[in-house]
Design a protein around this motif. Structure first.
Motif, short mmCIF file in Angstrom:
data_model
loop_
_atom_site.label_atom_id
_atom_site.label_comp_id
_atom_site.label_asym_id
_atom_site.label_seq_id
_atom_site.Cartn_x
_atom_site.Cartn_y
_atom_site.Cartn_z
N ALA A 78 0.83 -1.21 0.00
CA ALA A 78 0.00 0.00 0.00
C ALA A 78 0.86 1.26 0.00
O ALA A 78 0.54 2.24 -0.67
CB ALA A 78 -0.92 0.00 1.22
N ALA A 79 1.96 1.21 0.74
CA ALA A 79 2.84 2.39 0.84
C ALA A 79 3.47 2.73 -0.51
O ALA A 79 3.49 3.89 -0.92
CB ALA A 79 3.92 2.15 1.88
N VAL A 80 3.98 1.72 -1.22
CA VAL A 80 4.63 2.02 -2.50
C VAL A 80 3.62 2.31 -3.59
O VAL A 80 3.92 3.04 -4.54
CB VAL A 80 5.58 0.87 -2.93
N ALA A 81 2.40 1.77 -3.47
CA ALA A 81 1.37 2.05 -4.48
C ALA A 81 1.00 3.52 -4.48
O ALA A 81 0.60 4.08 -5.51
CB ALA A 81 0.14 1.19 -4.22
N GLU A 82 1.13 4.16 -3.33
CA GLU A 82 0.80 5.59 -3.22
C GLU A 82 1.91 6.50 -3.71
O GLU A 82 1.69 7.69 -3.95
CB GLU A 82 0.48 5.92 -1.76
N LEU A 83 3.11 5.97 -3.83
CA LEU A 83 4.27 6.81 -4.14
C LEU A 83 4.16 7.59 -5.45
O LEU A 83 4.47 8.79 -5.47
CB LEU A 83 5.54 5.96 -4.16
N PRO A 84 3.79 6.96 -6.58
CA PRO A 84 3.77 7.73 -7.83
C PRO A 84 2.92 8.99 -7.75
O PRO A 84 3.25 10.02 -8.34
CB PRO A 84 3.21 6.73 -8.85
N GLY A 85 1.83 8.93 -7.00
CA GLY A 85 0.96 10.09 -6.85
C GLY A 85 1.55 11.16 -5.95
O GLY A 85 1.02 12.28 -5.89
N ARG A 86 2.64 10.85 -5.26
CA ARG A 86 3.26 11.82 -4.37
C ARG A 86 4.56 12.38 -4.94
O ARG A 86 5.33 13.03 -4.23
CB ARG A 86 3.53 11.19 -3.01
N ALA A 87 4.80 12.13 -6.20
CA ALA A 87 6.00 12.68 -6.84
C ALA A 87 5.99 14.20 -6.74
O ALA A 87 4.96 14.84 -6.94
CB ALA A 87 6.07 12.25 -8.30
N GLY A 88 7.12 14.75 -6.38
CA GLY A 88 7.23 16.19 -6.22
C GLY A 88 7.01 16.66 -4.79
O GLY A 88 7.29 17.82 -4.46
N GLU A 89 6.48 15.78 -3.94
CA GLU A 89 6.27 16.12 -2.53
C GLU A 89 7.50 15.76 -1.71
O GLU A 89 8.21 14.81 -2.03
CB GLU A 89 5.05 15.38 -1.98
N ASP A 90 7.73 16.50 -0.64
CA ASP A 90 8.91 16.26 0.20
C ASP A 90 10.15 16.20 -0.69
O ASP A 90 10.22 16.86 -1.72
CB ASP A 90 8.74 14.99 1.02
#
Length: 217
Positions: A78-90
């Motif tokens: 679940a954690a890595v599945a969310e990663l692409p949508g958080r590109a550019g954050e942090d």
């Protein structure tokens, strides 16, 4: 659910509590006696319920195993599945260190169960069929998709192979978990470098990023 995948069964009632007790019992047995010897009869006895009650919540032992992995281990998929949508954050560094902090405990928790599964070709085949397309390859593929998204933003070098970089990071976590389990509390000096979990996460990501970060990112 806590970070380590433990459910506080005391807060549950009725069928939800029985289901949670079955999963907790299955996780304990699979990790100690192995999945082949962890029969539904033994799981029910460990959970303090009847087999009939167990089958009200799960079709068979294979489904119990799948649910144990999904609900009683740190939620890596679940954690890595969310990663692409958080590109550019942090920062890329912070995102990848967070993955390492989840991945190592996940593999450490999963090894005893998965090891038993690999000892039984029939159970492994049944488990693979139940997973369908939701197999373990998605961990590295989602991570690679995240790195590709960061490439498009110019925060990761365009010259690196995102799939290879993802495999390097996940492979390092997998090996770290194996060493921690293998040595338990008897690791010889230098067997675990860096020794601490946070130092391992920071050091591993730093080693990877030295090769993938774009200048000035």
């Amino acid at each position: 659910m806590t970070h380590e995948g433990h459910v506080e069964t005391e807060a549950l009632t009725g069928g939800a509590r029985t289901r949670a007790r079955v999963l907790d019992a299955a996780a304990r047995l699979i990790g100690t006696v192995g999945i082949v010897r962890a029969t539904t009869k033994e799981i029910a006895r460990e959970a303090g319920c009847s087999e009939a009650a167990l089958y009200k919540h799960f079709r068979d032992k294979e489904e119990i195993f799948v649910r144990v992995l999904r609900e009683r281990a740190p939620r890596l998929a679940a954690a890595v599945a969310e990663l692409p949508g958080r590109a550019g954050e942090d920062t890329v560094r912070e995102q990848l260190e967070a993955v390492v902090r989840i991945a190592v405990p996940f593999y450490r928790r999963s090894f005893p169960m998965a090891g038993s599964l690999f000892a039984s070709p029939d159970l492994l085949a049944a488990h693979r069929r139940k997973l369908g397309d939701a197999g373990p390859h998605h961990v590295s593929s989602h991570l690679a998709d995240y790195l590709r998204a960061e490439q498009r933003l110019g925060r990761v070098s365009s010259t690196i192979d995102p799939d290879a970089a993802a495999m390097l990071l996940i492979g390092a976590c997998f090996h770290r978990a194996f060493l921690e389990l293998f040595y338990a509390d008897e690791a010889p000096d230098g067997a675990l470098r860096p020794a601490g979990a946070e130092e391992f996460a920071a050091g591993t990501v730093r080693a990877l990023l030295d090769g993938v970060l774009a200048p000035g990112a």
